[in-house]
Design a protein around this motif. Structure first.
Motif, PDB file in Angstrom:
ATOM      1  N   UNK A 197      -0.940   5.341  -7.630  1.00 19.78           N
ATOM      2  CA  UNK A 197      -0.412   6.550  -6.981  1.00 19.78           C
ATOM      3  C   UNK A 197      -0.395   6.366  -5.461  1.00 19.78           C
ATOM      4  N   UNK A 198       0.556   7.002  -4.801  1.00 14.90           N
ATOM      5  CA  UNK A 198       0.572   7.059  -3.342  1.00 14.90           C
ATOM      6  C   UNK A 198       0.946   5.765  -2.655  1.00 14.90           C
ATOM      7  N   UNK A 199       1.594   4.839  -3.360  1.00 16.71           N
ATOM      8  CA  UNK A 199       2.062   3.603  -2.731  1.00 16.71           C
ATOM      9  C   UNK A 199       3.315   3.937  -1.911  1.00 16.71           C
ATOM     10  N   UNK A 255       6.891  -2.363  -1.280  1.00 11.62           N
ATOM     11  CA  UNK A 255       5.752  -1.636  -1.843  1.00 11.62           C
ATOM     12  C   UNK A 255       4.544  -1.922  -0.962  1.00 11.62           C
ATOM     13  N   UNK A 256       3.918  -0.857  -0.440  1.00  8.72           N
ATOM     14  CA  UNK A 256       2.773  -1.080   0.453  1.00  8.72           C
ATOM     15  C   UNK A 256       1.742   0.018   0.235  1.00  8.72           C
ATOM     16  N   UNK A 257       0.545  -0.399  -0.166  1.00  6.97           N
ATOM     17  CA  UNK A 257      -0.563   0.539  -0.370  1.00  6.97           C
ATOM     18  C   UNK A 257      -1.398   0.626   0.896  1.00  6.97           C
ATOM     19  N   UNK A 258      -2.216   1.661   1.011  1.00  2.00           N
ATOM     20  CA  UNK A 258      -3.107   1.793   2.154  1.00  2.00           C
ATOM     21  C   UNK A 258      -4.082   0.616   2.174  1.00  2.00           C
ATOM     22  N   UNK A 272      -4.799  -4.223  -1.614  1.00  2.00           N
ATOM     23  CA  UNK A 272      -3.657  -4.765  -2.347  1.00  2.00           C
ATOM     24  C   UNK A 272      -2.678  -5.397  -1.377  1.00  2.00           C
ATOM     25  N   UNK A 273      -2.092  -6.494  -1.789  1.00  2.00           N
ATOM     26  CA  UNK A 273      -1.113  -7.176  -0.946  1.00  2.00           C
ATOM     27  C   UNK A 273       0.230  -6.458  -1.042  1.00  2.00           C
ATOM     28  N   UNK A 274       0.921  -6.268   0.073  1.00  2.00           N
ATOM     29  CA  UNK A 274       2.253  -5.645   0.022  1.00  2.00           C
ATOM     30  C   UNK A 274       3.249  -6.564  -0.662  1.00  2.00           C
TER      31      UNK A 274
END
Length: 620
Positions: free
Chosen positions: A438-440, A485-488, A493-495
């Protein structure tokens, strides 16, 4: 705790393993590592002190191999330091230390006719750094002063950097020259290349090297009415080579260019009538093969007056769009107005192009264009020619309706269109274990439209986030996209960047294997000033991309002559983005930046190693 640092400078790469307490790495140890010190910092390490540990195996640093290629850009906040731009990297070491170099402060004067005592001129300038090895151009910081009448002042990067990943981070620096494009008032532009020096004196050629060309403009071929107040300029290969002048009350104009700065390709005279005239922009060719004197000092005069092409009969046509909101749309009509292509550059010089609503202009291939704005509450007005045409209607980027392309076999009245909804790109972002994320952050960068005849359409971009179930639901204009795709950062996590498309009709569901995000591997980048202190800088990684696929020619009702001109018009399309930002950040107080990369962070590329373009579009 133990950390390994790779230092990168012009001499060598050195590895030292240092042990420190309370998780702090002192600036002294970083400087010692950078300089390759062999002595212990302290014989009796105490609280907060660094202890050198003998370890011949520098196994802490690993090489991260990528399926695609990345570019690394380091932009110092202190403009006295040179930025670092590295491209075409298919691997990165897990730890890097980069020592920045001082930018070269350049000042100087521009003299006219090689005479230091000549009259000073107001001068505009653009400056590029030219890499001596590749010849690549990168824009540099322009004039800090700003320009006085003859003195200029720049902070220029005197060096370019390259990274060899085969030896885990060997950074070498090369020198750059500078290319100055000078635009003196009342004189033609002049381009000169100069070496990196702190003081430069640039001399314009003597006035005896100028070629003067004069002529007269008429409103159309069938009248003797002069065209006054029109803007006239000469270009060669899309580059302006003359000053910009206005035609006089009798339609006369006089242009000049430096004869020794041209090649033997055709020159193009672009005429932009005043807005009040309602006449289109037009172009005419001057061919040095027919008249070699154009490339020599002296004077020439057009043998006959230059007349704008006659485009009558012209009429106004109203164009509208259905709806119940107040959004502003953009309408654009392209028509073939002549059977024979108009000779000239395939690019509009920025100084003379006009694309204001309702203003028609001519393109190089005999194409007529007219633009307007409209809304569901207020119709727009287009100049039309009673022939076939292509109409595009573009809503605001966040509007639920999509951009529409409409073929018109003949225009004989007012036009209206019912909006069509954008189609959706669907998917689910998950972890390697299959858990929804969620929230990516989602960022979609449009790379191309699906039509070959719409170079006037700007490329769009959209932002969004995944839902609670990790769902991706993007409503996009049709075309090819790079989706990031980029998470906080706290999620570890790798983008990732994947390539996809949005259709004119029908939704697209993304392959689940492309939407998985992994932890990847950490990459630590430290950046120091030449004095060894932590630098303040922005660090950004980009995925390099192959050119978008060529769109197929659709089944069309347009004539072959129109299609031929439209295919040629494609040369005027903006260059599609060759990279997309993957991740970025600012260095911390210790000059460090930590990110993560996986082997699949960037899509694979088919173009050969080293074929990527320089960072012209992102260099500071």
């Amino acid at each position: 705790m133990c950390i390994g640092l790779w230092t990168m400078n012009a001499r060598s790469v050195r590895f030292k393993q240092v042990r420190f307490k309370q998780g702090r790495l002192l600036a002294l140890s970083a400087l010692c590592v950078l300089l390759g010190c062999d002595a212990d910092v302290s014989s009796t390490p105490g609280e907060g002190q660094v202890e050198q540990v003998s370890d011949p195996e520098p196994s802490a640093v690993t090489l991260i191999t990528l399926e695609g290629r990345v570019s690394l850009l380091i932009s110092p906040l202190d403009k006295r330091l040179s930025p670092v731009a590295l491209t075409g990297l298919s691997a990165l070491p897990s730890e890097l230390m980069i020592e920045l170099r001082r930018a070269l402060k350049v000042s100087g004067t521009v003299n006219l006719a090689s005479d230091p005592g000549a009259e000073s001129l107001p001068i505009e300038a653009k400056v590029w750094a030219v890499d001596e090895v590749s010849g690549a151009l990168s824009p540099v910081v322009v004039d800090e002063d700003p320009f006085s009448e003859e003195l200029f002042l720049f902070s220029l990067s005197a060096r370019s950097a390259t990274l060899s990943t085969e030896v885990l981070g060997d950074l070498t620096w090369g020198r750059s020259a500078y290319r100055f494009e000078l635009r003196p008032a009342s004189h033609p532009p002049f381009t000169v290349t100069a070496p990196p020096r702190e003081r430069l004196t640039l001399n314009l050629p003597p006035l005896s090297e100028l070629h003067l060309h004069s002529g007269r403009l008429l409103i159309d071929p069938y009248s003797l009415h002069p065209l006054s107040g029109a803007t006239v300029v000469v270009t060669q290969g899309g580059r302006r080579v003359s000053q910009v002048v206005k035609s006089e009350s009798d339609g006369r104009y006089e242009l000049a260019w430096w004869s020794d700065r041209l090649d033997d390709t055709p020159l193009t005279v672009t005429v932009s009538p005043s807005a009040e005239s309602g006449l289109p922009v037009a172009r005419f060719r001057l061919d040095p093969e027919r008249d070699p004197s154009l490339l020599s000092p002296g004077e020439t005069e057009a043998l006959s007056p230059v007349a704008l092409p006659r485009l009558n009969p012209l009429t106004h046509s109203l164009v509208g769009v259905e709806g119940d909101d107040q959004s502003v749309w953009h309408g654009h009509l392209t028509q073939l107005w002549a059977e024979e292509p108009l000779s000239g550059d395939p690019v509009d010089p920025a100084e003379v192009s006009r694309v204001a609503p309702g203003e028609p202009q001519l393109r190089a291939m005999g194409l007529w264009e007219s633009q307007t704005t409209l809304s569901p509450e207020e119709v727009g007005e287009l100049w039309v020619y009673p022939r076939e045409g292509v109409l595009t209607l573009r809503p605001p980027i966040d509007h639920p309706a999509r951009t529409t392309r409409i073929e018109l076999t003949e225009i004989g009245g007012d036009l209206s269109s019912a909006p069509l909804l954008k189609q959706r790109v669907l998917g689910q972002v998950t972890s390697e274990a299959g858990a929804p994320l969620e929230g990516v952050e989602l960022y979609a960068l449009q790379r191309a439209w699906p039509w070959v005849d719409t170079p006037h359409l700007p490329l769009g971009e959209r932002w969004s986030f995944t839902s609670v179930e990790g769902g991706v639901d993007l409503a996009l204009d049709p075309g090819q996209y790079a989706l990031r795709l980029r998470a906080s950062t706290d999620r570890g996590l790798a983008p990732r960047v994947v390539l996809t498309e949005a259709l004119e009709l029908g939704d697209v569901t993304l392959d689940p294997s492309l939407m998985r995000m992994s932890e990847g591997s950490p990459i630590l980048i430290r950046v120091l000033t030449p004095e060894g202190t932590p630098a303040e800088a922005k660090v950004e990684l980009f995925c390099e991309l192959d050119p978008p696929l060529e769109p197929p020619q659709p089944t069309s009702t347009l004539s072959e002559a129109f299609w031929g001109a439209l295919r040629a018009l494609k040369r005027q399309a903006p260059v599609p983005p060759r990279r997309v930002s993957l991740t970025s950040g600012l260095l911390d107080q210790d000059g460090a930046w930590l990110t993560r990369l996986s082997a699949r962070s960037c899509p694979s590329v088919a173009s050969p190693e080293g074929a990527s373009d320089p960072l012209d579009d992102v260099a500071p």
